[in-house]
Write a protein that holds these residues in place. Structure first.
Motif, PDB file in Angstrom:
ATOM      1  N   ARG A 133       0.905  -1.113  -0.074  1.00 31.47           N
ATOM      2  CA  ARG A 133       0.030  -0.091   0.122  1.00 31.47           C
ATOM      3  C   ARG A 133       0.864   1.285   0.141  1.00 31.47           C
ATOM      4  O   ARG A 133       0.677   2.030  -0.633  1.00 31.47           O
ATOM      5  N   VAL A 134       1.959   1.158   0.719  1.00 32.03           N
ATOM      6  CA  VAL A 134       2.823   2.388   0.903  1.00 32.03           C
ATOM      7  C   VAL A 134       3.734   2.596  -0.623  1.00 32.03           C
ATOM      8  O   VAL A 134       3.874   3.743  -0.902  1.00 32.03           O
ATOM      9  N   GLN A 135       4.057   1.557  -1.094  1.00 30.45           N
ATOM     10  CA  GLN A 135       4.896   1.576  -2.308  1.00 30.45           C
ATOM     11  C   GLN A 135       4.111   1.847  -3.549  1.00 30.45           C
ATOM     12  O   GLN A 135       4.713   2.603  -4.627  1.00 30.45           O
ATOM     13  N   ASP A 136       2.830   1.730  -3.751  1.00 30.71           N
ATOM     14  CA  ASP A 136       2.003   2.144  -4.634  1.00 30.71           C
ATOM     15  C   ASP A 136       2.241   3.464  -5.135  1.00 30.71           C
ATOM     16  O   ASP A 136       2.077   4.472  -4.155  1.00 30.71           O
ATOM     17  N   GLN A 228      -3.386  -7.272  -2.792  1.00 34.65           N
ATOM     18  CA  GLN A 228      -2.996  -6.432  -1.717  1.00 34.65           C
ATOM     19  C   GLN A 228      -3.447  -4.898  -1.758  1.00 34.65           C
ATOM     20  O   GLN A 228      -3.354  -4.090  -0.921  1.00 34.65           O
ATOM     21  N   SER A 229      -3.167  -4.345  -3.165  1.00 31.46           N
ATOM     22  CA  SER A 229      -3.087  -2.995  -3.184  1.00 31.46           C
ATOM     23  C   SER A 229      -4.721  -2.605  -3.379  1.00 31.46           C
ATOM     24  O   SER A 229      -5.008  -1.352  -3.372  1.00 31.46           O
ATOM     25  N   THR A 230      -5.513  -3.482  -3.604  1.00 29.20           N
ATOM     26  CA  THR A 230      -6.983  -3.282  -3.829  1.00 29.20           C
ATOM     27  C   THR A 230      -7.572  -2.782  -2.543  1.00 29.20           C
ATOM     28  O   THR A 230      -7.653  -3.573  -1.359  1.00 29.20           O
ATOM     29  N   VAL A 231      -8.184  -1.654  -2.449  1.00 34.21           N
ATOM     30  CA  VAL A 231      -8.952  -1.463  -1.076  1.00 34.21           C
ATOM     31  C   VAL A 231     -10.333  -1.983  -1.366  1.00 34.21           C
ATOM     32  O   VAL A 231     -11.145  -1.932  -2.614  1.00 34.21           O
TER      33      VAL A 231
END
Length: 294
Positions: A133-136, A228-231
């Motif tokens: 999430r932070v790296q996106d 994991q990047s999907t809210v």
């Protein structure tokens, strides 16, 4: 050395993991960016290569962005790598006793590595999710702590384990390839008679093992990053939800090559990184072996 108490295995794995992450982390940032990228090739915002990704990240966001989110991996690396090696040693003893095997064998190394990978997955999922999430590139989070707070508030406490199934696929295949190949490579390499030769063999075996593990698990890693990047939104089914359907979706919509997005930075990290892990872990275990017997 694997007969040393668990605490020594844990500490050796922790030191090995932190050493590897400090050296290799920028490659992980680039790998994640490329895996999450859905912009058409040729568009100004698209990364055309690993070097292009490095250049655009540094130019547009600053050099420090290559270490963005490193807090979560640093906090993760100690338990993650400690669990990886200590679980591999512990499961190895369990299986040798279970099957009555005296010495090491490649099938046993593959089984032991796969089981250690499954064990490791349960430890790393929340840390991996926070890191992704932070790296996106579109991340608006202030830092790892803000990710946790916002996710729990908006998506619920169990959202911290989003992507567990994909992580299991990723870690089982990587560890099976890594430890299985190390076992075989050590038997094929010239016999080491000095400490420097043993270090050389560990570096070569670990690098080959890390490369093999990366070849096996990259498709699962691509899908894990997407999951994991999907809210999560209540009542809506995410596009990427389960691993094998996710693999099929990426292959159908973006082509088979998309399943290896980010492979070059990933293999450059986890190939040599696997060598660094094995060398540092072995050296730490040798140190603790001498310490425990003194």
């Amino acid at each position: 050395m694997s007969d040393l108490p668990f605490i020594y295995q844990f500490l050796s794995g922790a030191v090995a993991g932190i050493s590897e992450i400090l050296v290799m982390y920028p490659l992980d940032v680039v790998k994640t960016r490329i895996q999450l990228q859905t912009a058409p090739q040729g568009s100004p915002e698209a990364y055309s290569s690993m070097i292009d990704a490095f250049r655009k990240i540094v130019r547009n966001e600053g050099f420090s962005r290559l270490y963005k989110g490193i807090t979560a991996p640093i906090l993760m690396e100690a338990p993650k790598r400690a669990v990886k090696f200590s679980a591999n040693d512990s499961w190895g003893r369990f299986y040798r006793e279970k099957f009555g095997v005296v010495g090491p064998s490649q099938p046993l190394a593959v089984l032991t590595g796969a089981t250690a990978g499954a064990t490791e997955s349960f430890v790393v999922v929340p840390f991996e999710l926070v890191k992704i999430r932070v790296q996106d590139v579109s991340s608006t989070y202030k830092g790892p702590g803000d990710v946790v707070v916002q996710m729990v508030k908006k998506e619920g406490i169990f959202s911290l384990y989003n992507g567990l199934e994909a992580t299991l696929w990723r870690h089982i295949t990587w560890n099976a390839g890594y430890f299985g190949v190390i076992s075989q490579a050590r038997t094929l390499l010239p016999k080491a008679t000095t400490p420097s030769e043993r270090m050389r063999n560990d570096l070569v075996a670990g690098t080959i093992g890390g490369t093999t593990g990366t070849l096996l698990n990259t498709p699962f890693d691509v899908v894990k990053s997407r999951i994991q990047s999907t809210v999560r939104v209540p009542g809506a089914t995410p596009k990427y939800n389960w691993t094998l359907p996710g693999v099929a979706t990426v292959a159908r919509e973006e082509g088979l090559a998309a399943l290896y997005k980010g492979f070059l930075p990933k293999v450059l990290r986890l190939g040599p990184g696997g060598g660094i892990l094995l060398v540092v872990y072995t050296k730490c275990m040798e140190f603790f072996s001498v310490y425990a017997s003194s």
